[in-house]
Design an enzyme around this catalytic site. Structure first.
Site, PDB file in Angstrom:
ATOM      1  N   PRO B  94     -19.134   3.743  21.923  1.00  0.00           N
ATOM      2  CA  PRO B  94     -19.316   4.043  23.349  1.00  0.00           C
ATOM      3  C   PRO B  94     -19.667   2.812  24.168  1.00  0.00           C
ATOM      4  O   PRO B  94     -19.326   2.736  25.348  1.00  0.00           O
ATOM      5  CB  PRO B  94     -20.473   5.045  23.345  1.00  0.00           C
ATOM      6  CG  PRO B  94     -20.457   5.661  21.996  1.00  0.00           C
ATOM      7  CD  PRO B  94     -19.962   4.600  21.061  1.00  0.00           C
ATOM      8  N   GLU B 122      -1.627 -18.611  30.182  1.00  0.00           N
ATOM      9  CA  GLU B 122      -2.907 -18.030  29.785  1.00  0.00           C
ATOM     10  C   GLU B 122      -2.928 -17.592  28.324  1.00  0.00           C
ATOM     11  O   GLU B 122      -3.954 -17.120  27.838  1.00  0.00           O
ATOM     12  CB  GLU B 122      -3.269 -16.844  30.692  1.00  0.00           C
ATOM     13  CG  GLU B 122      -2.460 -15.585  30.469  1.00  0.00           C
ATOM     14  CD  GLU B 122      -1.101 -15.609  31.189  1.00  0.00           C
ATOM     15  OE1 GLU B 122      -0.740 -16.674  31.728  1.00  0.00           O
ATOM     16  OE2 GLU B 122      -0.430 -14.556  31.180  1.00  0.00           O
TER      17      GLU B 122
END
Lengths: 229, 229
Positions: B94, B122
DNA sequence: ACAAAAGTGTTAGTGTTACACCCATGA
DNA sequence: TCATGGGTGTAACACTAACACTTTTGT
C-alpha cells in the site's frame, strides 16, 4: 493528487488515458482430501454470474496488502486463517469482467484438510479435476494454479503444506499422486523424501486396518517451504 | 455500474471499502551487451522521485491489456517493438508509491542488443549488477527479475531471446555466464546446447581476431521459448 | 614463432528409474 | 490362513562435472 500529465503521459503514441481500476484478489485454495485434490468454490451471491460457482475472492480494499486481501476473502469463505498463500499470476484481460475493468491478482493457497472448518452454506469443496463451469475467467485461473502446484512439487517441499501434523509416507505419496495425476514408484518416492531431509519419523505408528501399522512422520520445519535440488 | 453491495462485500470482517486503483506496468528490459548484462532505465520526468532513475513503465490505460501496456511503455522509452515479454510479479504494497495506491504489474522483457535503437535522452542502459538507487520499489523489482531470468536458464531456452540472428557458441556461453554471474565449463556447455537441439550451425564462420574462426549458429525456432528437461 | 580463442572426448561420480518380495496386523 | 497395505535393496542407465590438448588464424 494525480497531475494531468500523469494521466496523459503517453503522448508519443497518441492519447492514452490512464484508468481507475477495481482490483480483486481471487484465491485457488487446494486441499488434499482422502481420495482427491479439492478446490474451494463459492456461489456468487450477486450478478453477474449470479448463483454461478466462482473462486473465493473479491475487491481489494484501499489500504490493504494483496496477500492480506487474499487471506481475508479466504477467511470469510471458509473461516480459515492459518494457510499457506502465495501470489500466482495477475489476470487482466480488459473484457474479463462484464461490469467493467477489474484486474484479478490471483493467489494459490493450501490447506491441511484436517484443519478445515465447517463451511458457510454458499461455499463447497469441489474435486479439482471435475469442476463445474466457473464465473468469469476463474476456470483459467484454476488451471494455472494446478500447473504451478504440480511444477513446484518437483523442486520444493510445498506439498508438506497439505499434510497434517503426523502422516504416513503412503499418505504423502497419495498427495503427490493426486496432484501429479499419476502413480509414483513407492520405493523411489520414499528414497527421495528421505534424501530431502524435510521430514522425520516421530517414533509412533498408526494402525490403519487389516495390515501392518505405518510409521508416522512429521515435518522438520513446519511453515517453511524450501527450494530443493 | 458498481453496486453499493460490491463495495462493501465484506461485512463479516467489518467495514471494508473497496478502493479504486491506479495500475502501472513496469518493465525490466534486459539486454546482453559485449561485456555485461544491462537494464534499461529512464529518468523520471516528474515528482515523486523527480530526476531519479526508474524502470520504464507507467499507468495502464482503461482498455489496455497488461502486456500491451508493458510493450507500449517500452516502445516509448526505447523505440523498440519486437521483444520477448512475460509477466513477472505484481507489486502492491500500500505504501509503495507516495502519491497513493498504485499497483505495479511488473514484466520481464528481453532485447537482442544488436537490434537496439537509439535511445531518447532520458533513457539509458545500466549494468544490471551496478544500478543506481531506483525510484519506488524498482530495485526490488529488478532483483526479482534477475532471479527469474537466472532460474529460467536452467529449464528453458529463454536466453536465445538475447542472441542475434547468427552467433557463436562462445558468445552464447558468455551470455549465460553474465546472467548466472559465474564461469561455465566450455565443453559441458557445448554438449548441453547440442543436446537441447534448439540451435543449428549455419555453415558460416566468423573471423574474430588473431585466432581460429568460430562457427556461427542460428536459432531453430526463433521467437519460441521452450521448456526443456 | 607466437598469441589468442575455437574446438573436441573420456572418466568418475551422482542421481534416476525399474523392479519383486517379505512383514505385521485384523478379521 | 488370508487379505491388506507397509516396508525394504539392487542393478542398469542417464546425466553431470571435472579435466587438457590440438587447431586455426593474424601479427
Amino acid at each position: 493528487m494525480w497531475a494531468r500529465e500523469d494521466e496523459l503521459e503517453s503522448l508519443a503514441t497518441g492519447m492514452v488515458v490512464a484508468g481507475d481500476f477495481k482490483v480483486a484478489t481471487d484465491v485457488v485454495l487446494f486441499t488434499a482430501r482422502e481420495e482427491d485434490l479439492a478446490v474451494l468454490l463459492v456461489r456468487r451471491p450477486r450478478p453477474p454470474f449470479d448463483g454461478c460457482w466462482a473462486l473465493p475472492g473479491g475487491l481489494l480494499a484501499v489500504d490493504e496488502p494483496l496477500e492480506a486481501a487474499a487471506r481475508r476473502w479466504l477467511d470469510e469463505a471458509s473461516g480459515l486463517r492459518k494457510l499457506y498463500v502465495e501470489q500466482l499470476y495477475t489476470f487482466g484481460r480488459p473484457d474479463r469482467d462484464p461490469r467493467g475493468r477489474v484486474l484479478s491478482v490471483a493467489h494459490l493457497a493450501l490447506l491441511r484438510w484436517q484443519s478445515r472448518a465447517t463451511l458457510p452454506s454458499e461455499a463447497a469443496w469441489w474435486p479439482a479435476r471435475a469442476l463445474p463451469v466457473l464465473a468469469l475467467d476463474h476456470g483459467e485461473i484454476v488451471q494455472t494454479a494446478l500447473c504451478r502446484l504440480a511444477a513446484k512439487l518437483q523442486y520444493s517441499t510445498i506439498a508438506l503444506q497439505l499434510m497434517p501434523d503426523r502422516f504416513t509416507l503412503s499418505h504423502l505419496q497419495a498427495v503427490y499422486e493426486m496432484i501429479l495425476g499419476g502413480p509414483l514408484d513407492k520405493r523411489n518416492f520414499r528414497k527421495r523424501m528421505q534424501a530431502l531431509r524435510c521430514i522425520e519419523p516421530t517414533g509412533e505408528s498408526w494402525r490403519g486396518g487389516n495390515h501392518r501399522p505405518a510409521r508416522l512422520y512429521r515435518i522438520r520445519e513446519p511453515g517453511c517451504v524450501e527450494i530443493v535440488k
